[in-house]
Motif scaffolding. Structure first.
Motif, short mmCIF file in Angstrom:
data_model
loop_
_atom_site.label_atom_id
_atom_site.label_comp_id
_atom_site.label_asym_id
_atom_site.label_seq_id
_atom_site.Cartn_x
_atom_site.Cartn_y
_atom_site.Cartn_z
N SER A 32 -3.76 115.60 65.47
CA SER A 32 -4.19 116.67 66.36
C SER A 32 -4.78 117.81 65.54
O SER A 32 -4.38 118.05 64.41
CB SER A 32 -3.01 117.20 67.17
OG SER A 32 -2.49 116.18 67.99
N MET A 69 -7.92 118.82 69.97
CA MET A 69 -7.76 117.46 70.50
C MET A 69 -6.64 116.74 69.77
O MET A 69 -6.43 116.95 68.59
CB MET A 69 -9.05 116.66 70.32
CG MET A 69 -10.22 117.19 71.08
SD MET A 69 -11.66 116.15 70.80
CE MET A 69 -12.77 116.80 72.02
N HIS A 105 -9.70 117.36 76.30
CA HIS A 105 -9.01 117.92 75.14
C HIS A 105 -7.63 118.38 75.59
O HIS A 105 -7.26 118.22 76.76
CB HIS A 105 -9.83 119.05 74.51
CG HIS A 105 -10.30 120.08 75.49
ND1 HIS A 105 -9.54 121.17 75.82
CD2 HIS A 105 -11.44 120.16 76.22
CE1 HIS A 105 -10.19 121.91 76.71
NE2 HIS A 105 -11.35 121.31 76.98
N ALA A 149 -8.26 112.60 73.32
CA ALA A 149 -9.64 112.90 72.92
C ALA A 149 -10.59 111.88 73.54
O ALA A 149 -10.47 110.68 73.33
CB ALA A 149 -9.76 112.88 71.41
#
Length: 175
Positions: free
Chosen positions: A94, A151, A125, A156
């Motif tokens: 992330s 994201m 997102h 994503a």
């Protein structure tokens, strides 16, 4: 040897990659789908038909498109957003990611239809979704910045629709 086109901190999903999907419905008859399937088995890539774009996504080759080995994109007739393409990157972790789309600006000199394309994206997102419309005037040929988003690997995703003011729309790559 081919050099890597993406840096170590970049994730690129091209229309030739596994993280790319098409979503469309076809109103073709059964016989026409069988005939077209037989053609697809022989000829994967179609020609670019400026005067009559296909009513479904079709692969096409041009040097302006992105590609590690094959410079291709998908194209279709513009519509109301009923046909979409989807890119799902395999992120390692992330974080905040700068998002870019690859656009080929193809000039059709003899075209009387002067409507310029617009590209409609939905970006998934961690904070939800973002709808982005990019017009031809604000786009350059090549990579175009779409924004920075936080994201995670599980959420994503970028979706592009065929909604556009022009006669046809292209779907190529996301970085």
């Amino acid at each position: 040897l081919f050099n890597e086109l993406a840096n170590k901190n970049e994730f690129i999903v091209d229309n030739e990659d596994l993280g790319y999907e098409l979503h469309q419905e076809s109103n073709e008859s059964y016989l026409k789908t069988v005939i077209n399937k037989n053609k697809e088995d022989r000829y994967k890539y179609s020609g670019l038909h400026f005067w009559n774009p296909p009513p479904v996504w079709k692969p096409v080759l041009r040097s302006e498109f992105y590609g590690k080995y094959i410079r291709s994109a998908m194209y279709t007739r513009s519509g109301e957003g009923e046909r979409t393409t989807e890119w799902t990157p395999e992120l390692d972790e992330s974080g905040y990611y700068d998002l870019y789309c690859h656009i080929a600006k193809i000039n059709i000199q003899w075209n009387r239809d002067k409507r310029k394309p617009s590209y409609n994206f939905k970006i998934y997102h961690n904070d939800g979704t973002e709808d982005i419309t990019l017009t031809d005037e604000e786009l350059d040929a090549g990579w175009n910045y779409m924004g920075t988003f936080y994201m995670s690997p599980e959420n994503a995703k970028v979706i592009q629709t065929n909604q556009s003011a022009s006669k046809m729309i292209f779907s190529d790559a996301i970085k």
